[in-house]
Design a protein around this motif. Structure first.
Motif, PDB file in Angstrom:
ATOM      1  N   SER A  32      10.305  -5.310  39.379  1.00  0.00           N
ATOM      2  CA  SER A  32       9.266  -5.260  38.339  1.00  0.00           C
ATOM      3  C   SER A  32       9.921  -5.163  36.965  1.00  0.00           C
ATOM      4  N   ASN A  33       9.354  -5.881  36.015  1.00  0.00           N
ATOM      5  CA  ASN A  33       9.841  -5.749  34.645  1.00  0.00           C
ATOM      6  C   ASN A  33       8.941  -4.822  33.821  1.00  0.00           C
ATOM      7  N   LYS A  34       7.910  -4.266  34.454  1.00  0.00           N
ATOM      8  CA  LYS A  34       6.991  -3.354  33.755  1.00  0.00           C
ATOM      9  C   LYS A  34       7.408  -1.907  33.966  1.00  0.00           C
ATOM     10  N   ARG A  35       7.713  -1.507  35.194  1.00  0.00           N
ATOM     11  CA  ARG A  35       8.355  -0.255  35.572  1.00  0.00           C
ATOM     12  C   ARG A  35       7.851   1.000  34.855  1.00  0.00           C
ATOM     13  N   LYS A  36       6.794   1.561  35.360  1.00  0.00           N
ATOM     14  CA  LYS A  36       6.318   2.852  34.858  1.00  0.00           C
ATOM     15  C   LYS A  36       6.431   3.881  35.968  1.00  0.00           C
ATOM     16  N   ILE A  37       6.952   5.050  35.626  1.00  0.00           N
ATOM     17  CA  ILE A  37       6.976   6.183  36.542  1.00  0.00           C
ATOM     18  C   ILE A  37       6.053   7.253  35.963  1.00  0.00           C
ATOM     19  N   MET A  58     -13.212   4.990  48.123  1.00  0.00           N
ATOM     20  CA  MET A  58     -11.823   4.552  48.228  1.00  0.00           C
ATOM     21  C   MET A  58     -11.265   4.983  49.579  1.00  0.00           C
ATOM     22  N   GLN A  59     -10.624   4.052  50.287  1.00  0.00           N
ATOM     23  CA  GLN A  59     -10.116   4.313  51.632  1.00  0.00           C
ATOM     24  C   GLN A  59      -8.744   3.681  51.813  1.00  0.00           C
ATOM     25  N   LEU A  60      -7.920   4.292  52.676  1.00  0.00           N
ATOM     26  CA  LEU A  60      -6.655   3.676  53.064  1.00  0.00           C
ATOM     27  C   LEU A  60      -6.958   2.571  54.064  1.00  0.00           C
ATOM     28  N   GLY A  61      -6.237   1.469  53.938  1.00  0.00           N
ATOM     29  CA  GLY A  61      -6.474   0.331  54.818  1.00  0.00           C
ATOM     30  C   GLY A  61      -5.210  -0.154  55.492  1.00  0.00           C
ATOM     31  N   GLU A  62      -5.051  -1.462  55.507  1.00  0.00           N
ATOM     32  CA  GLU A  62      -3.976  -2.092  56.253  1.00  0.00           C
ATOM     33  C   GLU A  62      -2.611  -1.866  55.598  1.00  0.00           C
ATOM     34  N   PRO A  63      -1.540  -2.040  56.381  1.00  0.00           N
ATOM     35  CA  PRO A  63      -0.183  -1.944  55.833  1.00  0.00           C
ATOM     36  C   PRO A  63       0.017  -2.989  54.735  1.00  0.00           C
ATOM     37  N   ILE A  64       0.872  -2.646  53.766  1.00  0.00           N
ATOM     38  CA  ILE A  64       1.113  -3.546  52.637  1.00  0.00           C
ATOM     39  C   ILE A  64       2.501  -3.289  52.065  1.00  0.00           C
ATOM     40  N   ASP A  65       3.048  -4.294  51.402  1.00  0.00           N
ATOM     41  CA  ASP A  65       4.318  -4.143  50.691  1.00  0.00           C
ATOM     42  C   ASP A  65       4.107  -3.169  49.537  1.00  0.00           C
ATOM     43  N   ALA A  66       4.951  -2.162  49.432  1.00  0.00           N
ATOM     44  CA  ALA A  66       4.767  -1.085  48.451  1.00  0.00           C
ATOM     45  C   ALA A  66       5.398  -1.362  47.088  1.00  0.00           C
ATOM     46  N   HIS A  67       6.059  -2.485  46.904  1.00  0.00           N
ATOM     47  CA  HIS A  67       6.629  -2.787  45.590  1.00  0.00           C
ATOM     48  C   HIS A  67       5.502  -2.900  44.561  1.00  0.00           C
ATOM     49  N   ALA A  68       5.724  -2.353  43.362  1.00  0.00           N
ATOM     50  CA  ALA A  68       4.662  -2.307  42.361  1.00  0.00           C
ATOM     51  C   ALA A  68       5.245  -2.250  40.949  1.00  0.00           C
ATOM     52  N   ASP A  69       4.339  -2.330  39.972  1.00  0.00           N
ATOM     53  CA  ASP A  69       4.699  -2.212  38.555  1.00  0.00           C
ATOM     54  C   ASP A  69       4.778  -0.756  38.117  1.00  0.00           C
ATOM     55  N   ALA A  70       4.009   0.090  38.796  1.00  0.00           N
ATOM     56  CA  ALA A  70       3.986   1.515  38.458  1.00  0.00           C
ATOM     57  C   ALA A  70       4.027   2.325  39.740  1.00  0.00           C
ATOM     58  N   VAL A  71       4.749   3.420  39.700  1.00  0.00           N
ATOM     59  CA  VAL A  71       4.775   4.356  40.810  1.00  0.00           C
ATOM     60  C   VAL A  71       4.231   5.678  40.293  1.00  0.00           C
ATOM     61  N   VAL A  72       3.345   6.277  41.093  1.00  0.00           N
ATOM     62  CA  VAL A  72       2.757   7.565  40.746  1.00  0.00           C
ATOM     63  C   VAL A  72       3.237   8.575  41.780  1.00  0.00           C
ATOM     64  N   LEU A  73       4.088   9.476  41.337  1.00  0.00           N
ATOM     65  CA  LEU A  73       4.554  10.554  42.201  1.00  0.00           C
ATOM     66  C   LEU A  73       3.568  11.704  42.087  1.00  0.00           C
ATOM     67  N   PHE A 100      10.564  10.308  34.172  1.00  0.00           N
ATOM     68  CA  PHE A 100       9.133  10.014  34.110  1.00  0.00           C
ATOM     69  C   PHE A 100       8.810   9.386  32.759  1.00  0.00           C
ATOM     70  N   ASP A 101       7.970   8.352  32.776  1.00  0.00           N
ATOM     71  CA  ASP A 101       7.432   7.837  31.528  1.00  0.00           C
ATOM     72  C   ASP A 101       6.319   8.768  31.042  1.00  0.00           C
ATOM     73  N   TYR A 102       5.544   9.276  31.993  1.00  0.00           N
ATOM     74  CA  TYR A 102       4.438  10.190  31.689  1.00  0.00           C
ATOM     75  C   TYR A 102       4.290  11.185  32.826  1.00  0.00           C
ATOM     76  N   ILE A 103       3.869  12.379  32.475  1.00  0.00           N
ATOM     77  CA  ILE A 103       3.442  13.368  33.466  1.00  0.00           C
ATOM     78  C   ILE A 103       2.058  13.847  33.055  1.00  0.00           C
ATOM     79  N   ILE A 104       1.112  13.752  33.962  1.00  0.00           N
ATOM     80  CA  ILE A 104      -0.201  14.366  33.774  1.00  0.00           C
ATOM     81  C   ILE A 104      -0.117  15.709  34.483  1.00  0.00           C
ATOM     82  N   ASN A 105      -0.191  16.769  33.711  1.00  0.00           N
ATOM     83  CA  ASN A 105      -0.081  18.122  34.238  1.00  0.00           C
ATOM     84  C   ASN A 105      -1.425  18.813  34.026  1.00  0.00           C
ATOM     85  N   ALA A 106      -2.062  19.213  35.106  1.00  0.00           N
ATOM     86  CA  ALA A 106      -3.391  19.830  35.016  1.00  0.00           C
ATOM     87  C   ALA A 106      -3.346  21.247  35.573  1.00  0.00           C
ATOM     88  N   ASP A 107      -4.264  22.054  35.141  1.00  0.00           N
ATOM     89  CA  ASP A 107      -4.458  23.400  35.677  1.00  0.00           C
ATOM     90  C   ASP A 107      -5.871  23.488  36.196  1.00  0.00           C
TER      91      ASP A 107
END
Length: 155
Positions: free
Chosen positions: A115-120, A73-88, A140-147
């Motif tokens: 977006s009408n799906k909208r997950k945080i 997995m690699q970062l590539g070209e610039p893109i529009d960041a609008h999405a159905d889900a945002v992962v902070l 947040f809809d969900y938080i994955i919290n790891a140790d």
């Protein structure tokens, strides 16, 4: 928030993340370059059938596509960041980074515009979002919290 699943290790994080993506076509990760980027790429691997984006340092205009390459997995070209889900990603919440939960909430809303799906989804280690009270500002809809447990062995 209530615990809906528990697991262990990197596989646990990845499987938990993948299980939250039903109905999502496009995912934007928001985090700090360097520290958060590898986690976005790692989690992106289990969602490689979706459109993946990374926003560095809360800079919406610097969003980059995350894509599968022969080297991973690699970062590539610039893109529009609008999405159905945002992962902070939790690196944003570390006090030394200086990002407020209000600013993170603003960028999450900007990513989800239209977006009408909208997950945080939040992904953090050692309860960073809860320690810094981000969960009291961001819905947040969900938080994955790891140790992480670390052992350094010497023979």
């Amino acid at each position: 928030m209530q615990i809906i699943n528990t697991s262990q290790g990197v596989g646990g994080i990845l499987n938990s993340f993948k299980s939250l993506l039903d109905g999502v076509e496009k995912i934007t990760f928001v985090g700090t370059p360097g520290f958060c980027t590898p986690f976005a790429e790692l989690m992106g691997f289990v969602a490689r059938d979706k459109k993946l984006i990374f926003i560095p340092n809360m800079d919406f205009e610097k969003a980059r596509l995350i894509s599968m390459t022969p080297e991973g997995m690699q970062l590539g070209e610039p893109i529009d960041a609008h999405a159905d889900a945002v992962v902070l990603l939790g690196g944003l919440a570390m006090p030394k980074i200086g990002v407020s939960p209000d600013k993170a909430k603003e960028i999450a809303e900007k990513v989800l515009e239209g977006s009408n799906k909208r997950k945080i989804i939040g992904v953090c280690f050692q309860s960073m979002f809860m320690q810094q009270k981000w969960d009291e500002v961001i819905s947040f809809d969900y938080i994955i919290n790891a140790d992480l447990a670390v052992e350094v062995l010497k023979s």
